[in-house]
Design a protein around this motif. Structure first.
Motif, short mmCIF file in Angstrom:
data_model
loop_
_atom_site.label_atom_id
_atom_site.label_comp_id
_atom_site.label_asym_id
_atom_site.label_seq_id
_atom_site.Cartn_x
_atom_site.Cartn_y
_atom_site.Cartn_z
N GLY A 1 -4.28 8.12 15.91
CA GLY A 1 -3.13 8.33 15.06
C GLY A 1 -3.07 7.38 13.88
O GLY A 1 -2.16 7.42 13.07
N HIS A 2 -4.07 6.51 13.76
CA HIS A 2 -4.11 5.56 12.66
C HIS A 2 -5.07 6.04 11.58
O HIS A 2 -6.10 6.60 11.87
N ILE A 3 -4.69 5.79 10.36
CA ILE A 3 -5.48 6.28 9.23
C ILE A 3 -6.92 5.77 9.25
O ILE A 3 -7.86 6.52 9.10
N LYS A 4 -7.07 4.48 9.44
CA LYS A 4 -8.41 3.90 9.32
C LYS A 4 -9.37 4.43 10.38
O LYS A 4 -10.57 4.47 10.16
N PRO B 1 -18.03 3.04 3.64
CA PRO B 1 -18.30 1.63 3.92
C PRO B 1 -16.99 0.86 4.12
O PRO B 1 -16.01 1.10 3.42
N ALA B 2 -17.00 -0.05 5.08
CA ALA B 2 -15.80 -0.80 5.44
C ALA B 2 -15.16 -1.51 4.25
O ALA B 2 -13.94 -1.51 4.11
N HIS B 3 -15.97 -2.09 3.36
CA HIS B 3 -15.40 -2.81 2.22
C HIS B 3 -14.65 -1.87 1.27
O HIS B 3 -13.64 -2.24 0.70
N ARG B 4 -15.12 -0.63 1.13
CA ARG B 4 -14.42 0.35 0.29
C ARG B 4 -13.10 0.79 0.93
O ARG B 4 -12.10 0.96 0.25
N ARG C 1 -3.73 -1.30 7.84
CA ARG C 1 -4.81 -0.54 8.49
C ARG C 1 -4.36 0.22 9.73
O ARG C 1 -4.91 1.23 10.07
N GLY C 2 -3.38 -0.29 10.40
CA GLY C 2 -2.91 0.34 11.62
C GLY C 2 -1.76 1.31 11.41
O GLY C 2 -1.16 1.79 12.36
N ARG D 1 -9.33 6.18 -4.60
CA ARG D 1 -10.12 4.95 -4.48
C ARG D 1 -11.42 5.17 -3.71
O ARG D 1 -12.40 4.48 -3.95
N LEU D 2 -11.42 6.11 -2.80
CA LEU D 2 -12.62 6.35 -2.00
C LEU D 2 -13.60 7.32 -2.66
O LEU D 2 -14.76 7.38 -2.28
N HIS D 3 -13.13 8.05 -3.67
CA HIS D 3 -14.02 9.05 -4.31
C HIS D 3 -14.26 8.69 -5.72
O HIS D 3 -13.93 8.82 -6.67
#
Length: 63
Positions: free
Chosen positions: A18-21, A28-31, A43-44, A61-63
């Motif tokens: 149920g969490h976005i992350k 990649p984790a840094h992105r 994050r939660g 931001r991710l694309h």
């Protein structure tokens, strides 16, 4: 504005927690961390409580 059908989360990994992350594992984790920071999201954060504007920020931001 060009519409995209690219999902923010991975269709291969459902958001069981149920969490976005949890579903953003395809990036990649840094992105992911940078996108969350820019969107002002923890994050939660539970998916159901994320305002649509924040989803747009994450996507941009991710694309």
């Amino acid at each position: 504005m060009k519409r995209s059908t690219t999902p923010v989360t991975s269709p291969a990994k459902p958001l069981n927690s149920g969490h976005i992350k949890a579903g953003a594992v395809q990036y990649p984790a840094h992105r992911v961390d940078a996108a969350f920071a820019e969107a002002g999201l923890d994050r939660g954060r539970v998916v159901a409580f994320v305002h649509p504007d924040r989803w747009l920020t994450l996507f941009e931001r991710l694309h």
